[in-house]
Design an enzyme around this catalytic site. Sequence first.
Site, PDB file in Angstrom:
ATOM      1  N   SER A  64      17.188   5.978  47.625  1.00 25.97           N
ATOM      2  CA  SER A  64      18.644   6.188  47.546  1.00 25.97           C
ATOM      3  C   SER A  64      19.024   7.632  47.856  1.00 25.97           C
ATOM      4  O   SER A  64      18.198   8.536  47.801  1.00 25.97           O
ATOM      5  CB  SER A  64      19.135   5.806  46.152  1.00 25.97           C
ATOM      6  OG  SER A  64      18.644   4.542  45.785  1.00 25.97           O
TER       7      SER A  64
HETATM    8  N1  SAH Z   1      15.207   3.620  43.133  1.00 25.75           N
HETATM    9  C1  SAH Z   1      14.619   3.360  44.421  1.00 25.75           C
HETATM   10  C2  SAH Z   1      15.607   2.639  45.302  1.00 25.75           C
HETATM   11  C3  SAH Z   1      15.118   1.297  45.664  1.00 25.75           C
HETATM   12  S1  SAH Z   1      16.189   0.290  46.653  1.00 25.75           S
HETATM   13  C4  SAH Z   1      14.117   4.644  45.066  1.00 25.75           C
HETATM   14  O1  SAH Z   1      14.544   5.715  44.688  1.00 25.75           O
HETATM   15  O2  SAH Z   1      13.289   4.600  45.968  1.00 25.75           O
HETATM   16  C5  SAH Z   1      16.388  -1.113  45.612  1.00 25.75           C
HETATM   17  C6  SAH Z   1      15.149  -1.876  45.235  1.00 25.75           C
HETATM   18  O3  SAH Z   1      15.541  -2.901  44.318  1.00 25.75           O
HETATM   19  C7  SAH Z   1      14.433  -2.599  46.375  1.00 25.75           C
HETATM   20  O4  SAH Z   1      13.122  -2.125  46.462  1.00 25.75           O
HETATM   21  C8  SAH Z   1      14.457  -4.069  45.964  1.00 25.75           C
HETATM   22  O5  SAH Z   1      13.263  -4.766  46.286  1.00 25.75           O
HETATM   23  C9  SAH Z   1      14.631  -3.972  44.458  1.00 25.75           C
HETATM   24  N2  SAH Z   1      15.162  -5.184  43.802  1.00 25.75           N
HETATM   25  C10 SAH Z   1      15.894  -6.189  44.347  1.00 25.75           C
HETATM   26  N3  SAH Z   1      16.175  -7.130  43.419  1.00 25.75           N
HETATM   27  C11 SAH Z   1      15.622  -6.718  42.252  1.00 25.75           C
HETATM   28  C12 SAH Z   1      15.541  -7.283  40.933  1.00 25.75           C
HETATM   29  N4  SAH Z   1      16.105  -8.448  40.641  1.00 25.75           N
HETATM   30  N5  SAH Z   1      14.854  -6.590  39.984  1.00 25.75           N
HETATM   31  C13 SAH Z   1      14.265  -5.399  40.280  1.00 25.75           C
HETATM   32  N6  SAH Z   1      14.292  -4.831  41.509  1.00 25.75           N
HETATM   33  C14 SAH Z   1      14.973  -5.473  42.486  1.00 25.75           C
END
Ligand code: SAH
Length: 324
Positions: A64
């Site tokens: 993000s």
């Molecule tokens: N905080 C992360 C951002 C990840 S993007 C960073 O800094 O790199 C969002 C992520 O949420 C994705 O990897 C996706 O696979 C995950 N995601 C999607 N649905 C989800 C759920 N139900 N529970 C947990 N994670 C989920």
Amino acid sequence: MGRERGMSSSKRLYEMLRRLGFPERIARAFGEVPREEFVEEKERAHLDSAILSYSDGKVYSTSSQPSLMAEYMRDTGINEGMKILEIGGGTGYNAAVLSKLVGEKGLVVSIEYEERICEKAKENLRRLGMDNVVFICGDGYHGYPDLAPYDAILVTVGVDEIPGSWIEQLKDGGKIIAPMNLLSIAFHQPLILFSKRRSMLRGIYRAATGFIKASGLLGNLNDRNLEKFSKIECEEDGWLEMDHRSMPILEILSASVSRFMGTFRFVDDNGKAVYRNGKWMVCGETPRLEKIILELERERFPTLIEASFSFDADRRNFSVERLF
Ligand code: SAH
């Protein structure tokens, strides 16, 4: 402008966050984590934007935008020694920054849905020696009760609702920050900052955002509600009319609004409603719908929806207009 010679991505992010006026401790946490270790687009690691962190043709994840994550940390008041739950862990970058922010006495629990992305995150965090992060593979819908209660819950994926499990696992006075997938404002996700006081949650609008939409239970509320909706029988002449104003508030508070072929539908345990021409046509008992509409009409945001859910009555803090 090219990359300044000799300056690491973390140093660049530190300086950028300081320039934007973020507190030193938050900027420093970003300054201590090499973002390029967590992402695929390594040459873009120093940029203040969301960048690709994982992609295998089937699933993908992004790291993000750093300044938005810094806002999350500032708004939820994260400090040394705190216990934080992150939903949407990705490849672990934000969890690593949080780990620096809470320090050795604190703890970060992060949940990632996609197995392959989750394994990658575990590997990244192990390699960099982040001992105060517990990384979990699973659906964030259930939170992680084993290590609760948490001081704050940071949601970095667009979610359809705030599940009861999160409210239960949050300390009194704790905060949840979450981008919400609303069917009525499909073009962006309003970021809502919630505070827990006793068993109630209050919400304030923070920004318009665009995150990956959640998979699993955090992303299939529409289907679940439509299934419930189709199970409730209604007589031809059983429909009543009810005026209505704010669909977004109703969606956030009730988690019971669905959209099917362009029409909004509301479902309760013993009743349902269809939205037409600015009015709900109601059949059976829909006490939650009535309560929310009543509160909106009184110009007070809902005080009591399900004994555990409330919105701030102060219009300065939560403004419906800003949601559109
Ligand atoms: N905080 C992360 C951002 C990840 S993007 C960073 O800094 O790199 C969002 C992520 O949420 C994705 O990897 C996706 O696979 C995950 N995601 C999607 N649905 C989800 C759920 N139900 N529970 C947990 N994670 C989920």
